[in-house]
Design an enzyme around this catalytic site. Structure first.
Site, mmCIF file in Angstrom:
data_model
loop_
_atom_site.group_PDB
_atom_site.id
_atom_site.type_symbol
_atom_site.label_atom_id
_atom_site.label_comp_id
_atom_site.label_asym_id
_atom_site.label_seq_id
_atom_site.Cartn_x
_atom_site.Cartn_y
_atom_site.Cartn_z
ATOM 1 N N ILE A 61 0.855 -1.198 0.000
ATOM 2 C CA ILE A 61 0.000 0.000 0.000
ATOM 3 C C ILE A 61 0.889 1.245 0.000
ATOM 4 O O ILE A 61 1.042 1.921 1.019
ATOM 5 C CB ILE A 61 -0.957 0.021 1.216
ATOM 6 C CG1 ILE A 61 -1.613 -1.348 1.430
ATOM 7 C CG2 ILE A 61 -2.044 1.096 1.012
ATOM 8 C CD1 ILE A 61 -2.602 -1.398 2.602
ATOM 9 N N PRO A 62 1.509 1.552 -1.158
ATOM 10 C CA PRO A 62 2.295 2.791 -1.222
ATOM 11 C C PRO A 62 1.369 3.995 -1.078
ATOM 12 O O PRO A 62 0.195 3.904 -1.451
ATOM 13 C CB PRO A 62 2.917 2.737 -2.624
ATOM 14 C CG PRO A 62 2.018 1.841 -3.412
ATOM 15 C CD PRO A 62 1.467 0.846 -2.430
ATOM 16 N N HIS A 63 1.884 5.078 -0.515
ATOM 17 C CA HIS A 63 1.025 6.246 -0.364
ATOM 18 C C HIS A 63 1.830 7.529 -0.290
ATOM 19 O O HIS A 63 2.979 7.529 0.127
ATOM 20 C CB HIS A 63 0.115 6.112 0.861
ATOM 21 C CG HIS A 63 0.813 5.685 2.121
ATOM 22 N ND1 HIS A 63 1.258 4.397 2.322
ATOM 23 C CD2 HIS A 63 1.158 6.365 3.220
ATOM 24 C CE1 HIS A 63 1.830 4.310 3.499
ATOM 25 N NE2 HIS A 63 1.797 5.499 4.074
ATOM 26 N N GLY A 64 1.197 8.594 -0.683
ATOM 27 C CA GLY A 64 1.869 9.881 -0.662
ATOM 28 C C GLY A 64 0.910 10.972 -0.241
ATOM 29 O O GLY A 64 -0.237 11.015 -0.681
#
Lengths: 149, 86
Positions: A61-64
């Site tokens: 779950i990559p997030h920015g």
């Protein structure tokens, strides 16, 4: 909705973490959710260098959280097994990517928590893997009541 | 059994690097650990569990440790949270 059919890709070609993140960011940009794609990708990759967003069970779950994001979004991709530098050493085949504007407070935490609660259940994970099309997957997410608008 | 309550002081809440660090603290121990917030209980040995908790800065979490190394494990978890107080 933070996720929609056009933010889902079940046939992603990317073979690296970087390629998959860029591909999903392009989907978000094409839907007007990101203003500055390079800035967003930089923020996501920076986070990945600090620690891997692989959560186990083949899921990342990559997030920015950055001003480059104009509207919160959630993307989803099925990928060929990718080394996401997971804590458990396992490969990743499902990716949820989150983007929230800089001023969104704890919005990304809420989205992360909501997805994680579902992902703890085996039937949810297999439902994601079994979906045959973007519309089927979107319907599955709607039926699963993610608890996010 | 050892129990305690802790306030999250991490700016970004209990995710990102602090979550990964907590998983590291809770793994390779003999005790069972339960963490709870707002009626939801999770196993902090799993990063997914910690994410599911959705603990933001200022939230209160409770921790329960039971097992033969509970004193040592509880002390490590206490240090983890107290270091976040800055």
């Amino acid at each position: 909705m933070i996720i929609e059919e056009t933010l889902i890709d079940l046939e992603t070609d990317g073979t690296t973490k970087e390629e998959v993140i860029r591909h999903l960011a392009e989907l978000a940009q094409s839907q007007g959710r990101i203003q500055d794609i390079e800035d967003y990708i930089k923020a996501v990759l920076h986070r990945e260098t600090e620690y891997s967003t692989a959560m186990g069970f083949g899921i990342a779950i990559p997030h920015g959280k950055t001003a480059a994001v104009t509207e919160p979004f959630l993307c989803f991709a099925k990928v060929r097994s990718i080394d996401w530098k997971a804590l458990d050493g396992g490969l990743v085949d499902l990716v949820f990517m989150i983007g929230v504007p800089e001023n969104a407070g704890n919005e990304h935490l809420k989205i992360l928590a909501s997805i994680s609660r579902k992902l703890m259940k085996e039937e949810f994970r297999s439902g994601l893997r079994e979906a045959g099309s973007s519309s089927e997957l979107m319907q599955f997410l709607l039926n699963s009541d993610l608890g996010i608008g | 059994m050892k129990t305690g309550e802790f306030i999250i002081a991490f700016e970004e809440g209990l995710h990102a690097r602090p979550a990964a660090e907590l998983v590291r603290v809770c793994n390779n121990v003999k005790s069972d650990i339960i963490m709870a917030k707002d009626g939801m209980t999770i196993d902090p040995k799993s990063i997914l569990g910690i994410m599911a908790l959705g603990a933001a800065k200022g939230d209160k979490v409770s921790v329960e440790v039971s097992g033969e190394d509970e004193d040592e494990v509880f002390s490590k978890i206490s240090s983890f949270f107290s270091e976040s107080q800055g």
